[in-house]
Design an enzyme around this catalytic site. Structure first.
Site, mmCIF file in Angstrom:
data_model
loop_
_atom_site.group_PDB
_atom_site.id
_atom_site.type_symbol
_atom_site.label_atom_id
_atom_site.label_comp_id
_atom_site.label_asym_id
_atom_site.label_seq_id
_atom_site.Cartn_x
_atom_site.Cartn_y
_atom_site.Cartn_z
ATOM 1 N N HIS A 345 48.926 51.978 30.556
ATOM 2 C CA HIS A 345 48.357 51.015 31.507
ATOM 3 C C HIS A 345 49.351 50.072 32.129
ATOM 4 C CE1 HIS A 345 43.972 51.555 31.072
ATOM 5 N NE2 HIS A 345 44.306 52.076 29.905
ATOM 6 N N LYS A 533 40.824 37.522 39.133
ATOM 7 C CA LYS A 533 41.488 38.422 38.191
ATOM 8 C C LYS A 533 42.195 37.553 37.166
ATOM 9 C CE LYS A 533 43.749 40.265 41.729
ATOM 10 N NZ LYS A 533 43.864 41.691 41.605
ATOM 11 N N ARG A 534 42.720 38.146 36.108
ATOM 12 C CA ARG A 534 43.490 37.354 35.156
ATOM 13 C C ARG A 534 44.655 36.667 35.867
ATOM 14 N NH1 ARG A 534 42.724 37.651 29.531
ATOM 15 N NH2 ARG A 534 44.414 36.141 29.557
ATOM 16 N N LYS A 539 50.649 38.976 39.470
ATOM 17 C CA LYS A 539 49.501 39.095 40.370
ATOM 18 C C LYS A 539 49.597 38.104 41.536
ATOM 19 C CE LYS A 539 46.274 40.833 36.809
ATOM 20 N NZ LYS A 539 45.610 42.034 37.386
ATOM 21 N N THR A 641 41.474 47.419 39.420
ATOM 22 C CA THR A 641 40.126 47.964 39.645
ATOM 23 C C THR A 641 39.297 46.958 40.433
ATOM 24 O OG1 THR A 641 39.538 47.151 37.440
ATOM 25 C CG2 THR A 641 39.994 49.511 37.669
ATOM 26 N N LYS A 645 36.260 47.370 43.495
ATOM 27 C CA LYS A 645 34.943 46.715 43.534
ATOM 28 C C LYS A 645 34.732 46.018 44.874
ATOM 29 C CE LYS A 645 35.717 45.604 38.658
ATOM 30 N NZ LYS A 645 36.196 44.516 37.763
HETATM 31 C C1 LIG Z 1 37.372 44.261 37.288
HETATM 32 C C2 LIG Z 1 37.652 43.083 36.456
HETATM 33 C C3 LIG Z 1 38.962 42.737 36.153
HETATM 34 C C4 LIG Z 1 40.158 43.503 36.684
HETATM 35 O O1 LIG Z 1 40.537 42.943 37.928
HETATM 36 P P1 LIG Z 1 41.947 43.304 38.595
HETATM 37 O O2 LIG Z 1 41.846 42.652 39.944
HETATM 38 O O3 LIG Z 1 42.007 44.783 38.710
HETATM 39 O O4 LIG Z 1 42.993 42.727 37.754
HETATM 40 C C5 LIG Z 1 39.189 41.621 35.380
HETATM 41 N N1 LIG Z 1 38.171 40.877 34.918
HETATM 42 C C6 LIG Z 1 36.892 41.171 35.197
HETATM 43 C C7 LIG Z 1 35.803 40.302 34.668
HETATM 44 C C8 LIG Z 1 36.587 42.287 35.978
HETATM 45 O O5 LIG Z 1 35.313 42.589 36.233
#
Ligand SMILES: *Cc1c(COP(=O)(O)O)cnc(C)c1O
Length: 793
Positions: A345, A533-534, A539, A641, A645
């Protein structure tokens, strides 16, 4: 129970009254939530049993081992997958209970940090929805990811408590308990038929399984997520009972809040072995009780290891096959290698797991011996291929420099190694794991991540789901590639109008939530520009917030400057020990204070930081987004991911050519996405040659200079809070290329704003192109690829 309105309502009321000894009229939403959820779980149970029975006859099954499962809430999703959502909604409505309010009572099962854990949850949904025999194995942490509280703009962490009121979806299976040994030593017994090994004087921990149903769409398949809880064992005769109890229960007490944290190493290692040891034994027991043969285990069972955390499953299976069932090394290895597959990952080297031998060996003596043997044989095969190349063998060894290298063990013990987006897999093959790729090229393959459209579209965005259903039919619900039919409507003004009304509806809902949570009134006609995101340096939330500050400066100092109103929405948890990330959260808050309250920017630029980002909050935010911020330093984000979304919900991406953004671009075409910045190759070349001179960008770009100076001149705070950020960008040479990409980012954002404002019809077409191209990112596609190419189920 769910056959007709009258009997549903009667049962519901009666059970409420019986469980809580109160009249229906006095019952609380929480009591109603629990009662409804229990009814749903009971409703599921017959299909669950049937699935179990049916799968006994299956040729092959998959087990997905993961240290994280970020499930979120289950009531609404289960109702949707059972095809009962709208029915129950109207039946409850009839007795004045809004289903959404009950859903909002459910705590998130937040047993994960971010993308990796959410991927595991999406995969479970896809497996069950496609009727595949695939089950999850994880840990039932008593406390999931911490709850984030913002205090004066600083992140505070509170222990999360999802089990506080009991958890309706789980079933404790005490009879399937297994004992997991730690510490002790290995007894070597010479016998006529060879040398035997026994783990003696171990301290045992009881692993108790809690099963959760994973309901597939259509309700025909109900797979199992088995979460293990650590309890004290009566096998352990212990001097210090209290200490033993504390150490034992700690194993399933907390989810590790960081994937790259150094503390509590022993506990973390215990968690990993606990998960795999319990899981392997339960998988084998089930296999044997189905009449399976151990020598052909790999023909009936595929085990997937999600990142390196569960990689000790490899030596653990070897141990069980040899020590408990007397297979020879060669037979056991043949079975093991053909059973396991591994997903990588990350390429961030600080996230690659390595265990110091001094920690590893005493805790897991027999496992360590087996890894030594695996290492010796592996190095021998390297020697055969590269005779004399000691340096290479040392670089590739599983044990070297007093450490166990988990990724190397994963590669050596698996028949398949995959990356999670095409670019990421190429980087693995050509750089990070290049020598392993040269040695065994056939093992390496790509499986681009996906998201379950049942949660991220059907569940999160019912308004868009209805519009899609009436436009292209219901087929996309089971086959997301049918979303491509939407491309036919890209020139249809009536459809575009409806689509923009759906987006507006979702923005209104989020606007209301922001007002409730943050007390900020945002303008739903403004551009909703979202980064959730985190929080991590790679990022680049910092790039986003510096850009906001730069816009603020332009508004204040350039009389001719014009921009359409924008609402910048952030959500992010920072790891508790990650000081720099926490400081960026504070910076976002300080910039929000500044721009939200300045009369010259009020209403034009609004910044909102939403507290405690998690799955259920994501379900509110993502459908309301106009712009999706996917701006990681190229080469650093393995896939992402979140990006998928947003795309599926009609947001347009502003992003770098990183991770799955590359494949998103292929789907949307270059006119429907805003790509900017350095390419992965360029970043990697800079990384190799020692970076670039960030100071030049400070000196030559007045906007950057003015903006950076504000970090330290008292504009944002007078305590020097942001000096560390200033230093990271200038004297520490801007490792993540924030300044280097700044102008390209600003210009991409400007282009996006211009189209949104001047050509709303074109924007709507871009939305359509994003939705219609998003089907390929359904995790159904991903799982189909895993199933046929890796697991052979
Ligand atoms: C999808 C998701 C992530 C991953 O987000 P990235 O933008 O791909 O880092 C992190 N936290 C939650 C709650 C998510 O639903």
């Amino acid at each position: 129970m769910f056959s007709d309105q009258k009997s549903f309502q009667e049962t519901f009321k009666k059970r409420l009254e019986q469980s809580y000894s109160i009249s229906f009229d006095d019952s609380t939403r929480a009591q109603q939530f629990v009662t409804l959820s229990q009814m749903v779980r009971e409703h599921i149970s017959s299909e669950w049993i049937e699935t179990n029975e049916r799968q006994r006859q299956e040729k092959k099954q998959t087990y997905y081992l993961s240290i994280e499962f970020l499930l979120g809430r289950l009531l609404g999703q289960n109702l949707i997958n059972l095809g009962l959502y709208e029915t129950i909604q109207s039946w409850l409505d009839d007795i004045d209970i809004p289903l959404e309010e009950l859903e909002d009572i459910e705590p998130d099962a937040g047993l994960g940090n971010g993308g990796l854990g959410r991927l595991a949850a999406c995969f479970l949904d896809s497996l069950a929805s496609m009727g595949l025999p695939g089950h999850g194995c994880g840990i039932r942490y008593k406390h999931g990811l911490f709850e984030q509280k913002m205090v004066n703009g600083f992140q505070m962490e509170l222990p999360e408590n999802w089990l506080r009121y009991g958890y309706v979806w789980e079933v404790r299976k005490s009879d399937l308990t297994v004992e997991v040994p730690f510490w002790g030593s290995v007894d070597v017994v010479e016998r006529e038929d060879g040398v035997k090994f026994r783990h003696v004087d171990a301290e045992y921990v009881k692993a108790v399984p809690y099963d959760m149903p994973v309901v597939g769409y259509g309700g025909k398949t109900v797979n199992t997520l088995r979460l293990w809880s650590a309890e004290t064992s009566s096998f352990s005769l212990n001097q210090d009972v209290l200490k033993y109890k504390k150490d034992t229960e700690a194993i399933s007490e907390f989810l590790y809040p960081d994937d790259s944290n150094d503390e509590g190493k022993i506990l973390r290692l215990k968690q990993q072995y606990f998960l795999v040891s319990a899981s392997i034994r339960s998988i084998i027991q089930r296999h044997l009780s189905n009449g399976g043969e151990l020598r052909s285990l790999h023909e009936r069972i595929a085990i997937h290891i999600n990142d390196t955390h569960p990689v000790l499953a490899i030596p653990e299976l070897m141990r069980v096959l040899m020590d408990d069932y007397q297979l020879s090394w060669d037979d056991a290895w043949h079975v093991t290698e053909n059973t396991f597959a591994y997903t990588n990952h990350t390429t961030l080297s600080e996230a690659l797991e390595r265990w110091p031998i001094r920690i590893f060996r005493p805790l897991l003596p027999r496992i360590y011996m087996i890894i030594q043997e695996i290492n010796e044989r592996f190095c021998k095969s390297l020697w055969d291929q590269y005779p004399g190349d000691w340096d290479r063998i040392e670089r590739m060894a599983i044990i070297a420099k007093d450490e166990v290298r988990m990724a190397h063990l994963a590669i050596a013990g698996s028949h398949s190694v995959n990356g999670v987006a095409r670019l990421h897999t190429e980087i693995l093959k050509n750089r990070e794991m290049n020598e392993f790729y040269q040695f065994q090229p056939a093992k390496f393959n790509n499986k681009t991540n996906g998201i379950t459209h049942r949660r991220w579209l059907l569940k999160a965005n019912p308004e868009l789901t209805s519009l899609l259903s009436e436009t292209i039919g219901e087929g996309f619900k089971t086959d997301a590639t049918e979303l491509s039919k939407l491309a036919l409507y890209v020139e249809d003004p009536a459809f575009l109008e409806k689509l923009s009304r759906v987006k507006r509806k979702r923005k209104d809902i989020l606007t209301k939530l922001i007002y409730e949570r943050n007390g900020i009134k945002v303008d739903p006609t403004s551009i909703f520009d979202v980064q959730v995101k985190r929080l991590h340096a790679y990022k680049r939330q910092l790039l986003n917030v510096l850009h906001i500050l730069a816009l603020y400066n332009k508004v204040k100092h350039e009389p001719s400057f014009h921009m359409p109103p924008r609402t910048f929405i952030f959500g992010a948890k920072a790891s508790p020990g990650y000081f720099y990330a926490k400081r960026i959260i504070k910076l976002i808050d300080s910039v929000a204070e500044l721009v939200n309250n300045d009369p010259e920017t009020k209403g034009l630029i609004t910044v909102v930081f939403m507290e405690n980002y998690r799955v259920s909050l994501a379900e509110y935010i993502i459908p309301a987004a106009d712009i999706s911020e996917q701006i990681s330093t190229a080469s650093k984000e393995a896939s992402g991911t979140g990006n998928m979304k947003f795309m599926m919900n009609g947001a347009v991406t502003v992003g770098t050519l990183d991770g799955a953004n590359v494949e998103i671009l292929e789907q949307t075409g270059p006119d429907n996405i805003f790509i900017f910045g350095l390419k992965a190759e360029e970043v990697m070349a800079f990384d190799r040659d020692g970076g670039y001179r960030s100071m030049d960008y400070y000196h030559h770009d007045p906007l950057i200079r003015r903006t950076l100076d504000q970090l330290v001149d008292g504009t944002l705070d007078d305590k020097g809070l942001f000096g560390v950020i200033y230093e990271s960008l200038l004297s520490e040479n801007d490792q993540y290329f924030v300044l280097k990409d700044f102008e390209a980012y600003r210009s991409a954002q400007e282009a996006a704003g211009r189209i949104y404002e001047k050509n709303p019809q074109q924007w709507r077409k871009m939305m359509v192109k994003n939705i219609s191209g998003s089907g390929i990112f359904s995790s159904d596609r991903t799982i189909k690829e895993y199933a046929s190419e890796i697991w052979k189920i």
